[in-house]
Scaffold this active site. Structure first.
Site, mmCIF file in Angstrom:
data_model
loop_
_atom_site.group_PDB
_atom_site.id
_atom_site.type_symbol
_atom_site.label_atom_id
_atom_site.label_comp_id
_atom_site.label_asym_id
_atom_site.label_seq_id
_atom_site.Cartn_x
_atom_site.Cartn_y
_atom_site.Cartn_z
ATOM 1 N N HIS A 474 -36.680 82.588 75.594
ATOM 2 C CA HIS A 474 -37.128 84.100 75.606
ATOM 3 C C HIS A 474 -36.252 84.953 76.273
ATOM 4 C CE1 HIS A 474 -40.139 87.196 75.885
ATOM 5 N NE2 HIS A 474 -39.389 87.468 77.074
ATOM 6 N N GLU A 475 -35.515 84.388 77.425
ATOM 7 C CA GLU A 475 -34.813 85.317 78.222
ATOM 8 C C GLU A 475 -33.348 85.319 77.512
ATOM 9 O OE1 GLU A 475 -35.608 87.429 80.371
ATOM 10 O OE2 GLU A 475 -37.674 86.485 80.499
ATOM 11 N N HIS A 478 -33.427 88.034 74.863
ATOM 12 C CA HIS A 478 -33.080 89.269 75.531
ATOM 13 C C HIS A 478 -31.547 89.216 75.803
ATOM 14 C CE1 HIS A 478 -36.832 91.114 76.420
ATOM 15 N NE2 HIS A 478 -37.189 90.251 77.205
ATOM 16 N N HIS A 481 -29.624 90.217 72.477
ATOM 17 C CA HIS A 481 -29.676 91.707 72.448
ATOM 18 C C HIS A 481 -28.980 92.431 73.016
ATOM 19 C CE1 HIS A 481 -33.113 94.934 71.663
ATOM 20 N NE2 HIS A 481 -32.281 95.159 70.945
#
Length: 689
Positions: A474-475, A478, A481
């Site tokens: 998940h991180e 990010h 991104h």
């Protein structure tokens, strides 16, 4: 953009010539920040004054682009400060943070609400259609104009002045809230003998031993209040009394009385937010917050939350009946409590799916999972990572990587800070030491991923749970991104998008964590090196929907309380904890499940940017579940065409596209909620008409 030497021995104000242009962390002291901010703030104020008083008619370049280029020194210094305050704080740094937080917030707000700047932006907006701006320039102008409106630039002077005080007061209270939670998290549950360790697997015992040693008691064991420590303890400990104590410590943060009690701070923040919303013409803070979100209005967020809440509650009731049946079989309680749920869920999981977390974790060594992240990034986006052990870092545990394209060109730098320790806030998050941009010169991003995993015994591999693996992916989503951003203007860079879009890239990337081809390469036993057996992988996949009623109720209850709380118009006499209890009772919250967060330690709301916004994870999950179906439909989780669209329209575009437009460009249509309900196993539940 190069700067002339400043002529100071303050390392924050010098050129950073080290590897990857990283700050000289070893030379930075808490005392350096205030004089550095004095210089940086004064520099940007002078730049803003020049823009605001420019005698030439407003143009995109002398107003919007100039605003985006302003404050380059501040954009270097402030992220370093924020990073250290979150990841390696100290009493000295916390004192500086308390002094600086209101000042920094006031500085940013004063720029946004400057009526002279707003007049120039407004004049540009009036002729935007015939100005010849490209799509990204128009988007920047629109965002800056809206920032100014939401900061109160169009209000009368007295209202603008009051908004400025509100911003400062909020910043001070949010800083104190976060510091209070960090202080409360220094507590732990001490285990002092074999009886206290009953049921704990070897890796968890080793992690508890390491945590105790770090706290000066090497002969004991410590369960910290980090999720990666307390959740496994609640899952495996056979000592119900100790599970209850650990649970109450964990869920009671911020509500224990004394100097670290956050209940009054939370109420004061709610009062300030309600007043802020009224000054800006909104009925509540929720109305104000969602006006600049994909949802648009609170009703849309509530509609999504309630579409999930009722089927999740029904599923949770079925799960609870199963767990209580298991408890009765084993001579346990007839009625399970929140500190029992994970323990008996693990028992049921073992029986129904022949799946034991202790069997799974040896295949998820941290080092192998980092390799899996990098492999996925290379196969999807053509980016690979080269470790730079000599690069500056703010803690010895931080690992630094250079991200490169296949042609050898540099994308940026990526820092991993994976372990829990005193002085580091709990949870997991992504931040940036530098955002990508091209306005005023090429700036490569520097991205940081923080987690709070438990260390293993010295020399032993760090083993992750499935939940930890999802957090890591998940991180990193990010992080990609931010890293893969390819825009001109910093205001539109990376994760600087609408709040209910920002979780799409992170949650979407979680899907690759359990992809068979990824596991075959990287999920290898920490002792034998053998790949995870196909039968074990199949059992993991079959069990994915197990306990989803519990998980969905835990999250959705927190999101609903957040929306209800920030929908209040008046909060002066509010008892925050009492409001939460009453709201949960009205929703029909199961007594055996606790919300993900109780309000006195809910940092997303009271020390972060998710006030009236915790729902965004579910909103983005609609997008990520639907979006991943594009790869399923293509028949390949690394399909080049789908991955190319994903990079072009989602990961690299930052805020330069309106989010719904970006999603449609990637997927070819709007998202459908059905894949989300299927993913969580809620489709077989009757849906509201």
């Amino acid at each position: 953009m190069k700067r002339e030497p400043i002529g100071t021995d303050n390392p924050l104000l010098q050129h950073w010539t080290g590897e990857l242009g990283l700050p000289p962390f070893a030379a930075i002291d808490a005392s350096h920040f205030e004089p550095a901010f004095d210089t940086a703030l004064a520099e940007q104020r002078a730049e803003i004054e020049q823009i605001a008083t420019c005698s030439a008619a407003p143009t995109f370049d002398n107003t919007a682009a100039a605003l985006d280029r302003s404050g380059r020194l501040l954009a270097r210094v402030e992220p370093v400060f924020r990073c250290l305050c979150a990841s390696r704080t100290s009493p000295q740094l916390q004192e500086v943070e308390r002094r600086l937080a209101p000042r920094l917030a006031a500085h940013a707000a004063a720029i946004q609400r400057d009526p002279r700047l707003f007049a120039r932006l407004d004049a540009l907006m009036q002729r935007c259609d015939e100005s010849g701006l490209d799509a990204e320039q128009r988007r920047l102008l629109q965002r800056l104009h809206l920032d100014a409106q939401r900061a109160g630039a169009q209000l009368e002077p007295a209202a603008r002045e009051r908004l400025g005080r509100i911003v400062e007061q909020q910043a001070a209270r949010m800083t104190q809230f976060a510091q209070n939670v960090l202080a409360e998290e220094q507590q732990c549950l001490w285990l002092d003998g074999e009886a206290d360790l009953a049921g704990l697997p070897a890796d968890l015992r080793a992690a508890a031993r390491e945590a105790a040693a770090a706290r000066g008691r090497p002969q004991s064991w410590a369960v910290t209040l980090s999720r990666s420590s307390v959740v496994p303890f609640l899952t495996f400990s056979e000592r119900r009394d100790l599970r209850e104590r650990a649970f109450r410590l964990w869920k009671g943060r911020g509500a224990n009385g004394g100097d670290q009690d956050n209940r009054v701070l939370a109420r004061e923040l709610l009062q300030l937010r309600a007043e802020q919303a009224r000054l800006l013409g909104f009925a509540s803070y929720a109305d104000y917050a969602l006006a600049d979100r994909m949802a648009g209005r609170p009703a849309a967020a509530f509609e999504l939350l309630h579409a999930v809440w009722e089927p999740a509650r029904r599923r949770a009731a079925q799960e609870q009946a199963m767990l209580e049946g298991m408890a009765r079989e084993e001579g346990g309680p007839a009625k399970i409590e929140p500190w029992d749920w994970r323990f008996y869920a693990e028992r049921v999981r073992r029986r129904r799916y022949a799946l034991d977390e202790a069997e799974v974790k040896p295949y998820f060594a941290l080092e192998n999972m980092l390799a899996a992240l990098f492999d996925c990034a290379q196969r999807l986006f053509g980016v690979h990572f080269v470790e730079r052990p000599g690069a500056p870092r703010y803690h010895p545990e931080v690992r630094v990587f250079e991200a490169q394209r296949d042609d050898g060109s540099i994308v940026g730098a990526f820092l991993f800070d994976n372990f829990a320790r005193p002085g580091k806030r709990s949870g997991a998050w992504m931040s940036a030491l530098r955002w990508q941009s091209r306005s005023g010169g090429e700036v490569r991003p520097v991205i940081v991923n923080n987690s709070n995993f438990s260390r293993g015994a010295p020399g032993e591999p760090v083993l992750l749970s499935l939940d930890d693996v999802r957090t890591l992916f998940h991180e990193f989503g990010h992080g990609l991104h931010g890293l893969l951003s390819d825009v001109t203007y910093e205001r539109l860079s990376g994760t600087r998008v609408l709040r209910d879009f920002v979780e799409l890239p992170s949650q979407l990337f979680e899907h690759w964590a359990l992809e068979p081809s990824v596991l075959q390469r990287h999920a290898r036993h920490c002792l034998t090196g053998e790949p995870m057996p196909a039968a074990l992988h199949e059992r993991i996949l079959r069990a994915r929907q197990f306990n989803q009623g519990f998980e969905t109720v835990g999250f959705t209850s927190s999101a609903l309380v957040d929306m209800l709380l920030h929908g209040l118009g008046e909060t002066a006499e509010l008892d925050v904890a009492g409001f939460e209890r009453e709201a949960l009772a009205r929703l029909g919250m199961p007594e055996a499940i606790a919300p993900y967060h109780h309000l006195p330690h809910f940092q997303h709301l009271f020390a972060g940017a998710y006030a009236a916004g915790y729902y965004v994870y579910l909103w983005a999950e609609v997008l990520d579940a639907d979006g991943y179906q594009a790869f399923v439909e293509a028949g390949d989780p690394f399909d080049a065409a789908v991955a190319g669209r994903l990079l072009r329209f989602i990961y690299s575009r930052g805020g330069s596209l309106e989010p719904a437009e970006a999603y449609r460009a990637f997927r070819g249509r709007d998202a459908d909620i059905t894949p989300l309900l299927a993913k969580r196993g809620l489709l077989d539940q009757p849906q509201p008409a």
